[in-house]
Scaffold this active site. Structure first.
Site, short mmCIF file in Angstrom:
data_model
loop_
_atom_site.label_atom_id
_atom_site.label_comp_id
_atom_site.label_asym_id
_atom_site.label_seq_id
_atom_site.Cartn_x
_atom_site.Cartn_y
_atom_site.Cartn_z
N LYS A 89 -10.40 12.77 7.58
CA LYS A 89 -9.87 12.20 9.13
C LYS A 89 -9.94 13.61 10.09
O LYS A 89 -10.07 14.77 9.73
CB LYS A 89 -8.46 11.99 8.83
CG LYS A 89 -8.07 10.70 8.18
CD LYS A 89 -6.72 10.40 8.41
CE LYS A 89 -6.13 9.02 7.57
NZ LYS A 89 -6.66 7.78 8.08
N GLU B 217 -9.53 3.34 1.94
CA GLU B 217 -8.88 3.45 0.88
C GLU B 217 -7.81 2.45 0.45
O GLU B 217 -7.47 1.83 -0.71
CB GLU B 217 -8.41 4.93 0.47
CG GLU B 217 -6.78 5.23 0.78
CD GLU B 217 -6.79 5.15 2.42
OE1 GLU B 217 -5.55 4.89 2.72
OE2 GLU B 217 -7.82 5.07 2.97
N LYS C 48 0.80 -1.30 0.00
CA LYS C 48 -0.17 -0.08 0.04
C LYS C 48 0.94 1.23 -0.03
O LYS C 48 1.74 1.40 0.97
CB LYS C 48 -0.74 -0.05 1.30
CG LYS C 48 -2.03 1.21 1.33
CD LYS C 48 -2.44 1.44 2.60
CE LYS C 48 -3.25 2.49 3.25
NZ LYS C 48 -3.77 2.65 4.40
N ARG D 213 -7.42 -0.78 0.76
CA ARG D 213 -7.82 -1.90 0.58
C ARG D 213 -8.08 -1.73 -0.96
O ARG D 213 -8.26 -2.79 -1.58
CB ARG D 213 -9.04 -2.32 1.36
CG ARG D 213 -10.21 -1.43 1.34
CD ARG D 213 -11.26 -2.00 2.58
NE ARG D 213 -10.66 -1.39 3.73
CZ ARG D 213 -11.25 -1.40 4.91
NH1 ARG D 213 -12.34 -2.17 5.17
NH2 ARG D 213 -10.52 -1.10 6.23
N ASP E 180 -11.94 6.82 3.59
CA ASP E 180 -11.03 6.86 4.28
C ASP E 180 -10.44 5.13 4.45
O ASP E 180 -9.51 4.81 5.12
CB ASP E 180 -11.20 7.21 5.71
CG ASP E 180 -9.97 7.58 6.59
OD1 ASP E 180 -8.57 7.57 5.86
OD2 ASP E 180 -9.82 7.25 7.68
N ASP F 287 1.59 6.61 5.21
CA ASP F 287 0.66 5.57 4.86
C ASP F 287 1.10 4.90 3.56
O ASP F 287 0.61 4.00 3.40
CB ASP F 287 -0.74 6.28 4.50
CG ASP F 287 -1.87 5.30 4.69
OD1 ASP F 287 -1.65 4.45 5.38
OD2 ASP F 287 -3.05 5.60 4.40
N ASP G 68 -2.57 10.56 3.13
CA ASP G 68 -4.03 10.04 3.33
C ASP G 68 -4.97 11.08 4.19
O ASP G 68 -4.64 11.02 5.55
CB ASP G 68 -4.02 8.73 3.97
CG ASP G 68 -5.60 8.10 4.09
OD1 ASP G 68 -6.53 8.64 3.55
OD2 ASP G 68 -5.56 7.37 4.94
#
Length: 513
Positions: free
Chosen positions: A287, A359, A275, A361, A357, A298, A280
């Site tokens: 967030k 994201e 990933k 996956r 959020d 991230d 993010d």
């Protein structure tokens, strides 16, 4: 990068800024351990008594500095605590030695040379001390924006003291092939872990998806690897709806990078998927305040995968290893994916986005599907995926989920062997129903409780039949927001690189668990 040398000289005779010795926690006070005999002799056999006078106990991680006695070439003795004396006559385990060496390296930041006279009974112990000392010597160079990366590489600025310049391993045997190989492995491995650390610590305005892709291409040229970079046009043409959907709200478009190492005698093929969310914000599902500041980290999964592939090449492992870096920036804007939108993923499945959020996956799903088309023996994805995993396991342990129980056990054992804390987690079948969607094949969110497991269940939907798959959720240990400890620095840690490299080494030996 800190230099590593093997020395047959006595700890008393070696010229260095400081000589590092180990001290254990005994029943009646500190006990000087093996490796420090020459130093103890210079103190008339009373080094332990002197240390006790200075308040030392031998507790793990404790550091005590004192002026060297006459007869020592180094002007300073640095005593580092190893904790309790081993109950059995097996010596200290590798992780204890790694941590002690790392503590000592951090304490010697800015020094030119440290002579490490810790207990080295065999090659494994030497490897642990070398690894820990090199890991602990890391510093991030803030002066050039993104550390020692290929784009802005230069020497570490003096204003941050810089790392310990040289680690001399007392008791190492430079003419012994096994010791020499262990030292070379430690140097290559840690240099690649530090590559990952540098990338993670780089501010997001200096490392967007295109920048990250350029780093991979540059490293591939240097180490003879093959790369393929899919830009936003290629991603659209290929139908990578997950990566595009996550990245469409940003001015910095996404990338999917394939970086591959092959060996002519390899019998096993591994695919690693990382990933790589370079920042993010949470997207439209923004967030809350206080959760944005460290989101440059991230992309730690992609950094780990990148570093692992390069490390495998440098070590010449007899395995085929392909890394997939799913890179995007998750930002809110007029073009961003909205909660309730449906994305058509690579391979044809559709996903209702209930939370932008969640994201990671989505980008991983595209990359896992693509990786599966090459029919590897196993796929392992690595991601700072869920806060739920941090709640479950804390800040220092990553979770392991797989579609194969034996592989899950093997990954856990490999992580422990490599010195990384992990824990096997289940994929409960009853949680699958929670990601059903009335408008798509599945949703990117399910039940709130067990959210880390739900994320694993979602990813499992994109693994091709017959392929062994593992998922490492490194959300906890990937970025250290507290103070440094052992060999772990503040900021990016390079979590999972050691586990993945050890997995690749096992695969090179024909063993995947």
């Amino acid at each position: 990068m800190t230099a590593l040398t093997l020395s047959t000289s006595s700890a008393a005779a070696l010229r260095a800024d400081a000589v590092v010795v180990g001290v254990a926690k005994g029943a009646k006070g500190p006990v000087v351990v093996a490796g420090a005999e020459a130093v103890d002799k210079a103190f008339g056999g009373k080094l332990a008594a002197v240390l006790e006078t200075l308040g030392a106990t031998g507790a793990e991680g404790e550091v005590t500095k004192l002026p060297a006695a006459s007869g020592l070439k180094a002007p300073v003795v640095l005593a580092v605590g190893l904790g309790d004396i081993p109950a059995k006559d097996d010596g200290y385990d590798a992780e204890t030695l790694r941590r002690a060496a790392g503590v000592a390296s951090r304490a010697l930041s800015g020094s030119k040379k440290g002579a490490f006279a810790l207990p080295i009974e065999d090659v494994a112990a030497a490897a642990a001390v070398a690894e820990g000392a090199l890991l602990g010597a890391y510093t991030y160079d803030k002066s050039n924006g993104n550390g020692g990366s290929a784009k802005n590489a230069k020497d570490t600025d003096k204003k941050n003291n810089g790392p310990l310049a040289e680690v001399a391993l007392v008791g190492g045997k430079p003419r012994d092939k096994a010791y020499k190989a262990a030292a070379e492995r430690a140097s290559a491995l840690v240099e690649e872990i530090n590559r990952a650390r540098d990338l993670i610590n780089t501010p997001s305005n200096l490392l967007n998806p295109a920048d990250f892709a350029a780093e991979a291409v540059a490293a591939a040229k240097e180490h003879g690897l093959k790369t393929e970079v899919l830009d936003e046009k290629a991603l659209k043409k290929g139908g990578y709806g997950g990566i595009l959907g996550v990245g469409q709200g940003s001015d910095a478009p996404p990338r999917l990078v394939r970086i591959a190492y092959t060996h002519p005698k390899a019998e096993k093929t591994l695919a690693l998927v990382g990933k790589g969310i370079t920042y993010d914000s949470g997207g439209i599902s923004l967030k809350p305040a206080g959760h944005n500041e460290t989101m440059k980290c991230d992309m730690s999964g992609a950094a780990a995968v990148f570093a692992t592939v390069v490390a495998a090449a440098r070590l010449g492992l007899r395995v085929n290893l392909t890394g997939w870096l799913a890179l995007a920036e998750n930002m809110p804007s007029g073009s961003a994916t909205r909660p309730g939108d449906v994305l058509s993923m690579y391979g044809g499945k559709t996903v209702e986005v209930l939370n932008t959020d969640a994201e990671g996956r989505l980008v991983l799903a595209d990359a896992i599907t693509r990786a599966g088309e090459e029919k590897p023996d196993a796929i392992v994805d690595v991601a700072t995926l869920t806060g739920a995993m941090v709640l479950a396991l804390g800040n220092r342990t990553f979770g392991i989920m797989t579609n194969d129980e034996a592989f899950r056990t093997s990954l856990h054992e490999i992580a422990e062997e490599a010195g990384e804390q992990s824990w096997p987690m289940p994929l409960p079948t009853h949680l699958r129903k929670g990601i059903d969607s009335p408008v798509a094949d599945l949703a990117n969110m399910g039940e709130r409780m067990g959210g880390g497991l739900v994320a694993g269940i979602f990813l499992n939907e994109f693994v091709a039949d017959g392929i062994t798959w593992g998922h490492l959720d490194i959300a906890g240990p990937a970025f250290n927001e507290s103070g440094p400890f052992g060999y772990t620095p503040k900021g990016g840690t390079g979590a999972a690189v050691r586990t993945l490299v050890r997995l690749a080494e096992r695969a090179a030996d024909g063993d995947l668990g």
